[in-house]
Design a protein around this motif. Structure first.
Motif, mmCIF file in Angstrom:
data_model
loop_
_atom_site.group_PDB
_atom_site.id
_atom_site.type_symbol
_atom_site.label_atom_id
_atom_site.label_comp_id
_atom_site.label_asym_id
_atom_site.label_seq_id
_atom_site.Cartn_x
_atom_site.Cartn_y
_atom_site.Cartn_z
ATOM 1 N N ILE A 65 45.212 25.688 57.125
ATOM 2 C CA ILE A 65 44.999 24.846 58.125
ATOM 3 C C ILE A 65 43.579 24.517 58.382
ATOM 4 N N LEU A 66 42.626 25.550 58.452
ATOM 5 C CA LEU A 66 41.347 24.940 58.472
ATOM 6 C C LEU A 66 40.656 24.070 57.183
ATOM 7 N N PHE A 67 41.380 24.924 56.065
ATOM 8 C CA PHE A 67 40.687 23.936 55.012
ATOM 9 C C PHE A 67 41.264 22.674 55.029
ATOM 10 N N SER A 68 42.605 22.610 55.372
ATOM 11 C CA SER A 68 43.204 20.969 55.320
ATOM 12 C C SER A 68 42.335 20.079 56.487
ATOM 13 N N LEU A 69 41.993 20.714 57.644
ATOM 14 C CA LEU A 69 41.162 20.061 58.391
ATOM 15 C C LEU A 69 39.923 19.396 57.934
ATOM 16 N N TRP A 70 39.215 20.386 57.181
ATOM 17 C CA TRP A 70 38.121 20.231 56.339
ATOM 18 C C TRP A 70 38.011 19.113 55.283
ATOM 19 N N MET A 71 39.304 18.985 54.698
ATOM 20 C CA MET A 71 39.440 17.842 53.875
ATOM 21 C C MET A 71 39.800 16.684 54.589
ATOM 22 N N ILE A 72 40.532 16.655 55.543
ATOM 23 C CA ILE A 72 40.751 15.357 55.994
ATOM 24 C C ILE A 72 39.566 14.957 56.784
ATOM 25 N N ARG A 73 38.806 15.898 57.209
ATOM 26 C CA ARG A 73 37.452 15.244 57.713
ATOM 27 C C ARG A 73 36.509 14.576 56.858
ATOM 28 N N GLY A 74 36.375 15.379 55.605
ATOM 29 C CA GLY A 74 35.661 14.789 54.419
ATOM 30 C C GLY A 74 36.162 13.265 53.867
ATOM 31 N N TRP A 75 37.534 13.190 53.935
ATOM 32 C CA TRP A 75 38.153 12.289 53.506
ATOM 33 C C TRP A 75 37.777 10.831 54.324
ATOM 34 N N TYR A 76 38.019 11.201 55.765
ATOM 35 C CA TYR A 76 37.717 10.137 56.567
ATOM 36 C C TYR A 76 36.358 9.700 56.443
ATOM 37 N N LYS A 77 35.435 10.631 56.103
ATOM 38 C CA LYS A 77 33.997 10.156 56.020
ATOM 39 C C LYS A 77 33.496 9.390 54.981
ATOM 40 N N GLN A 78 34.321 9.620 53.910
ATOM 41 C CA GLN A 78 34.181 8.821 52.917
ATOM 42 C C GLN A 78 35.175 7.500 52.612
ATOM 43 N N PHE A 79 36.284 7.646 52.995
ATOM 44 C CA PHE A 79 37.374 6.567 52.927
ATOM 45 C C PHE A 79 37.952 6.050 54.227
ATOM 46 N N GLY A 80 37.238 6.394 55.117
ATOM 47 C CA GLY A 80 37.694 5.982 56.587
ATOM 48 C C GLY A 80 37.909 4.427 57.008
ATOM 49 N N SER A 81 37.267 3.694 55.984
ATOM 50 C CA SER A 81 37.277 2.215 56.312
ATOM 51 C C SER A 81 38.164 1.670 55.496
#
Length: 214
Positions: free
Chosen positions: A29-45
């Protein structure tokens, strides 16, 4: 007494081994949340959604935590239905993991069996696994071993069944069932009679009878 100690030991070991599955679930779960956070930083727009494997990791982590909670409840209560459901869930996970491992090792084009990832994050995940192959292997083997041992312990506990003495928390609960016997004994109790008192009573009756005749 020996059976109760063995049952208690199996319950404790099952809880400890089951906790490893919960730790693996929380890590996913923590690893998934970390990947979601990184994805939104890079492709959030952008309008695209996060990759499929992130939600897969998140779902598996939640499912592992659910299995851990159900395993602790089953180990504490030693209920046959709870232990059966827990065993079925773990057996399903083991079959799924075995199918994935077999597909990876036996199928040279196993990557084509998974959905496409236009973001390229799946390639980053594969690179991370390959660069830390030894650590990932030990973690995977530990989780699989914990699942297999949990299935075995749950089956043994189900065969032993609950502790018969656990239904009585104290001796006070047994008193109402014994009261009717005590009441019956008190009703049918006999008391010793002094023979001197009986003789005195008989002599008084004779004297009263003689006076009445005179």
């Amino acid at each position: 007494m020996v059976g109760r100690m063995a049952r208690s030991s199996l319950q404790t070991v099952l809880k400890l081994v089951n906790s490893l599955i919960g730790l693996a679930g929380m890590g996913m779960i923590l690893f998934s949340l970390w990947m979601i956070r990184g994805w939104y930083k890079q492709f959030g727009s952008s309008d695209s959604n996060p990759p499929w494997f992130i939600f897969t990791f998140l779902g598996l982590g939640v499912f592992f935590c659910f299995i851990t909670c159900s395993g602790h409840i089953a180990a504490e209560t030693v209920n046959g239905h709870c232990l059966s459901c827990y065993t079925v869930l773990l057996f399903f996970i083991l079959i799924l993991e075995a199918a994935i491992v077999a597909d990876i090792f036996l199928n040279g084009n196993w990557e084509e069996d998974f959905p496409e990832d236009p973001t390229g994050k799946f390639d980053e995940l594969k690179s991370f696994v390959r660069s830390n192959a030894e650590m990932c292997e030990w973690v995977s083997l530990s989780v699989v071993a914990a699942q297999a041992v949990s299935v075995f312990l749950a089956m043994v506990l189900r065969a032993l069944g609950p502790d018969p003495g656990s239904y009585y928390d104290s001796d006070d609960e047994l008193v109402p069932t014994r009261l009717p016997l005590l009441r019956n004994q008190s009703q049918h109790a006999t008391y010793p009679i002094d023979p001197n008192l009986s003789q005195q009573g008989a002599s008084w009756n004779i004297k009263i009878h003689d006076k009445a005749n005179n």
